[in-house]
Design an enzyme around this catalytic site. Structure first.
Site, short mmCIF file in Angstrom:
data_model
loop_
_atom_site.label_atom_id
_atom_site.label_comp_id
_atom_site.label_asym_id
_atom_site.label_seq_id
_atom_site.Cartn_x
_atom_site.Cartn_y
_atom_site.Cartn_z
CE LYS A 9 -3.96 -2.17 2.28
NZ LYS A 9 -4.89 -2.06 3.43
CG HIS A 119 -5.23 -6.47 -0.10
ND1 HIS A 119 -6.40 -6.68 0.60
CD2 HIS A 119 -5.34 -7.21 -1.24
CE1 HIS A 119 -7.19 -7.49 -0.10
NE2 HIS A 119 -6.57 -7.82 -1.22
#
EC number: 2.7.4.6
Length: 137
Positions: A9, A119
């Site tokens: 991210k 993620h």
């Protein structure tokens, strides 16, 4: 061979943690099949987070995920989905154990689960859906 989708991210990219995350993936013996750095777009984020797109907090997720470049990828290996999720640690960085990616690197205030470094798909179905969204495969 099992595959999963991952995102490094924007918070991790800004803090120059890409190499450290990739090192952990490779040391675990997983193969990075595809990888790309890009600015995530709202249309695909809405598709990716379809179950959250109508929630009042979705704009915060979208804004964060589009705040800077991210690295997306596909990795493969035996049991990669569960293993990667274990490597990431708890979604809430405050609950993530030391030795996990989030436990070692996340700096979000406790309870803020948006800037949590990485993620990973949570199932084979999610992995297939997310790979299709981001890579068209």
């Amino acid at each position: 061979m099992q595959k999963t989708f991952f995102i490094i991210k924007p918070d991790a990219v800004k803090r120059h943690l890409i190499g450290q995350v990739l090192d952990r993936i490779e040391r675990r013996g997983f193969v990075i099949e595809r990888m790309e750095m890009l600015m995530l777009d709202e249309e695909r984020l809405k598709e990716h987070y379809a179950q959250l797109a109508d929630k009042p907090f979705f704009p915060s997720i979208s804004e964060f995920m589009m705040s800077g470049p991210a690295v997306i990828g596909i990795m493969s290996g035996p049991g990669v989905i569960k293993s990667w999720r274990d490597m990431m640690g708890a979604t809430n960085p405050g609950d993530a154990a030391p030795g996990t990616i989030r436990g070692d690197f996340a700096t979000a205030p406790d309870g803020d689960m948006i800037p949590n470094i990485v993620h990973g798909s949570d199932s084979e179905e999610s992995a297939a859906r997310e790979i299709k969204i981001w890579f068209g495969e």
